[in-house]
Design an enzyme around this catalytic site. Structure first.
Site, PDB file in Angstrom:
ATOM      1  N   CYS A 283      41.947  40.654  55.004  1.00  0.00           N
ATOM      2  CA  CYS A 283      41.871  39.201  54.930  1.00  0.00           C
ATOM      3  C   CYS A 283      42.692  38.532  56.030  1.00  0.00           C
ATOM      4  CB  CYS A 283      42.342  38.722  53.559  1.00  0.00           C
ATOM      5  SG  CYS A 283      41.534  39.609  52.232  1.00  0.00           S
TER       6      CYS A 283
ATOM      7  N   GLY B  21      37.752  38.842  43.224  1.00  0.00           N
ATOM      8  CA  GLY B  21      39.181  38.930  42.988  1.00  0.00           C
ATOM      9  C   GLY B  21      39.926  37.662  43.368  1.00  0.00           C
ATOM     10  N   THR B  22      39.529  37.054  44.464  1.00  0.00           N
ATOM     11  CA  THR B  22      40.226  35.850  44.923  1.00  0.00           C
ATOM     12  C   THR B  22      40.126  34.745  43.883  1.00  0.00           C
ATOM     13  OG1 THR B  22      39.747  36.431  47.208  1.00  0.00           O
ATOM     14  CG2 THR B  22      40.313  34.126  46.765  1.00  0.00           C
TER      15      THR B  22
ATOM     16  N   GLN C 135      42.340  46.902  43.676  1.00  0.00           N
ATOM     17  CA  GLN C 135      42.319  48.187  44.395  1.00  0.00           C
ATOM     18  C   GLN C 135      42.432  49.384  43.467  1.00  0.00           C
ATOM     19  OE1 GLN C 135      41.652  48.727  47.578  1.00  0.00           O
ATOM     20  NE2 GLN C 135      41.721  46.626  48.320  1.00  0.00           N
TER      21      GLN C 135
ATOM     22  N   ASN D 168      46.961  46.960  48.310  1.00  0.00           N
ATOM     23  CA  ASN D 168      45.765  47.129  49.130  1.00  0.00           C
ATOM     24  C   ASN D 168      46.060  47.666  50.523  1.00  0.00           C
ATOM     25  OD1 ASN D 168      46.833  44.311  48.920  1.00  0.00           O
ATOM     26  ND2 ASN D 168      45.671  44.106  50.824  1.00  0.00           N
TER      27      ASN D 168
ATOM     28  N   SER E 106      37.358  43.355  41.066  1.00  0.00           N
ATOM     29  CA  SER E 106      36.337  42.975  42.043  1.00  0.00           C
ATOM     30  C   SER E 106      35.353  44.125  42.225  1.00  0.00           C
ATOM     31  CB  SER E 106      37.021  42.640  43.370  1.00  0.00           C
ATOM     32  OG  SER E 106      36.050  42.308  44.331  1.00  0.00           O
ATOM     33  N   ALA E 107      34.062  43.806  42.322  1.00  0.00           N
ATOM     34  CA  ALA E 107      33.035  44.863  42.365  1.00  0.00           C
ATOM     35  C   ALA E 107      32.897  45.518  43.740  1.00  0.00           C
ATOM     36  CB  ALA E 107      31.682  44.276  41.953  1.00  0.00           C
ATOM     37  N   HIS E 108      33.172  44.756  44.806  1.00  0.00           N
ATOM     38  CA  HIS E 108      32.793  45.322  46.113  1.00  0.00           C
ATOM     39  C   HIS E 108      33.754  46.390  46.628  1.00  0.00           C
ATOM     40  CE1 HIS E 108      35.446  43.098  49.064  1.00  0.00           C
ATOM     41  NE2 HIS E 108      35.544  42.251  48.069  1.00  0.00           N
TER      42      HIS E 108
ATOM     43  N   THR F 104      26.402  28.836  36.733  1.00  0.00           N
ATOM     44  CA  THR F 104      25.316  29.707  36.262  1.00  0.00           C
ATOM     45  C   THR F 104      25.649  31.162  36.563  1.00  0.00           C
ATOM     46  OG1 THR F 104      23.736  27.938  36.625  1.00  0.00           O
ATOM     47  CG2 THR F 104      22.848  30.177  36.509  1.00  0.00           C
TER      48      THR F 104
HETATM   49  C1  LIG Z   1      44.551  43.496  46.005  1.00  0.00           C
HETATM   50  C2  LIG Z   1      43.417  42.557  46.272  1.00  0.00           C
HETATM   51  N1  LIG Z   1      43.299  41.424  45.564  1.00  0.00           N
HETATM   52  C3  LIG Z   1      42.299  40.556  45.764  1.00  0.00           C
HETATM   53  C4  LIG Z   1      41.352  40.777  46.727  1.00  0.00           C
HETATM   54  C5  LIG Z   1      40.249  39.774  46.912  1.00  0.00           C
HETATM   55  O1  LIG Z   1      39.099  40.194  46.224  1.00  0.00           O
HETATM   56  P1  LIG Z   1      37.673  39.548  46.585  1.00  0.00           P
HETATM   57  O2  LIG Z   1      37.309  40.083  47.942  1.00  0.00           O
HETATM   58  O3  LIG Z   1      36.762  40.054  45.499  1.00  0.00           O
HETATM   59  O4  LIG Z   1      37.818  38.087  46.543  1.00  0.00           O
HETATM   60  C6  LIG Z   1      41.430  41.926  47.517  1.00  0.00           C
HETATM   61  C7  LIG Z   1      40.441  42.163  48.591  1.00  0.00           C
HETATM   62  O5  LIG Z   1      40.784  42.506  49.718  1.00  0.00           O
HETATM   63  C8  LIG Z   1      42.485  42.844  47.275  1.00  0.00           C
HETATM   64  O6  LIG Z   1      42.603  43.969  47.995  1.00  0.00           O
END
Ligand SMILES: Cc1ncc(COP(=O)(O)O)c(C=O)c1O
Length: 379
Positions: free
Chosen positions: A325, A72-73, A176, A150, A196-198, A234
């Site tokens: 974060c 996501g970042t 989210q 989030n 984001s997958a995790h 890659t």
């Molecule tokens: C709303 C939101 N955006 C972006 C991210 C970042 O995603 P990633 O951990 O895949 O970089 C998060 C992760 O905490 C999130 O909650």
């Protein structure tokens, strides 16, 4: 052994065993580079393109509109920075006060490079008022508002924002929301979206961006010609397959998972109300994700946020005090401040985030732990 109850699924989720199983062949025997012409490479290419097709279908997109990223970042950074810099599509970025730092910080970096930025205010639940974007309805503006928050789980009115600013470019961070509430690019009317997958029981280090067809998007990360020149590097085939399977399962089971999590979140709210004096809710009862409940306390000035989290940890309960974060820093959450909470109330906040695997016993145990952690602090 001490009981362990993980209620921090908005920070990250455990990998589903089925997802791991699907990934393993791509880490073992099928190790080819998807850009290679030989059989090893062609096999990897097929896996990547099948994953792209399936994920696209899950969000109502065309496969050519999906670009895999490291998460996501990266997707948020690439969208904001490419729009304002490499692609030259916009000269202004407007974002809500409650965005994740993965939107706010790139926007602030762009501001240092002369891009005009503005912050959209939110109401006392953290919602953007759609009318507030109307002045930004111009083609060279990128509006970035998350699909769901989030920290609080509140859902933003993306469709109404689109309708109020039909000429602007619109991005939504769906990290989210995806898998928790329905997500369809056409229904929301977005030009860009982030995944984001995790957060959905997939692996860390993989995500995707949706880029609407017709947008001339140039890579922010330069190098090889992968992802049709929109993201060099890659392709991590095993991670992409893991993301595919996690996303498939999240969408297939969405209703059943949401019903389960919603019932437990409601139970959690009820138990907290009954057993924890002075509890204040930062998450509304309606219009929030089924799995997040954020609380703080009327007497927050007497409480220490980090001590609350660590106290819960001593009972084996994993919760967080805001955005994962920013954990470890003593900055009060910008999201909770934007809701009008005091710095003390923001610092003392607790975010419970549930998953499909959370049980009623987990919820009852967590509330009991909170009672025990709070009692000595309040004496
Ligand atoms: C709303 C939101 N955006 C972006 C991210 C970042 O995603 P990633 O951990 O895949 O970089 C998060 C992760 O905490 C999130 O909650």
């Amino acid at each position: 052994m001490m009981r362990r109850v993980y209620l921090d699924h908005s920070a990250t989720t455990p990998l589903d065993p089925e997802v791991l199983e699907a990934m393993l062949p791509w880490l073992r025997e099928h190790f080819g580079n998807a850009s290679s012409l030989h059989a090893w490479g062609r096999r990897a290419r097929v896996a990547v393109e099948e994953a792209r097709e399936e994920f696209a279908a899950l969000i109502g997109a065309h496969p050519s509109e999906i670009v895999f990223t490291s998460g996501g970042t990266e997707a948020n950074n690439a969208i904001l920075k490419s729009c304002c810099q490499e692609s030259g599509l916009t000269d202004t970025v407007v974002y809500s006060a409650v965005e994740h730092h993965a939107v706010i910080h790139p926007a602030e970096a762009l501001a240092r490079h002369g891009i005009r930025t503005a912050v959209l205010p939110v109401d006392s639940w953290g919602r953007v008022e759609p009318e507030s974007v109307r002045p930004w309805n111009r083609p060279r503006t990128l509006i970035s508002v998350m699909h769901a928050n989030n920290e609080t789980g509140v859902i933003e009115p993306i469709r109404a924002i689109r309708d109020a600013a039909p000429d602007a470019l619109l991005h939504t961070d769906a990290v989210q929301s995806f898998g928790k509430i329905p997500f369809h690019v056409g229904q929301l009317g977005v030009d860009f979206a982030t995944f984001s997958a995790h957060k959905i029981h997939g692996p860390k280090g993989i995500g995707a961006m949706y880029i609407r067809r017709g947008i001339d998007f140039k890579a922010h990360q330069h190098g090889g010609a992968q992802e049709r020149n929109r993201r060099a590097g890659t392709e991590p085939v095993a991670l992409i397959v893991g993301f595919q399977v996690a996303a498939r399962r999240a969408v297939e089971q969405l209703e059943q998972r949401a019903r389960h999590m919603e019932r437990l979140t409601r139970l959690l709210r009820q138990l907290l109300r009954e057993r924890i004096p002075g509890v204040l809710f930062n998450t509304p009862e309606e219009g929030a994700l089924p799995n997040i409940l954020n609380i703080t306390f009327a007497d927050a000035h007497k409480l220490d946020g980090d001590a609350l989290i660590l106290g819960m940890d001593l009972y084996g309960v994993g919760v967080s005090n805001g955005s994962a974060c920013s954990a470890g820093t003593m900055q009060p959450s910008h999201v909770l401040l934007a809701l009008g909470r005091t710095p003390a109330q923001a610092r003392a906040a607790i975010r419970f985030s549930l998953s499909k695997d959370t049980t009623e016993d987990d919820i009852r145990y967590a509330v009991e732990a909170l009672e025990r952690v709070l009692a000595p602090m309040r004496d």
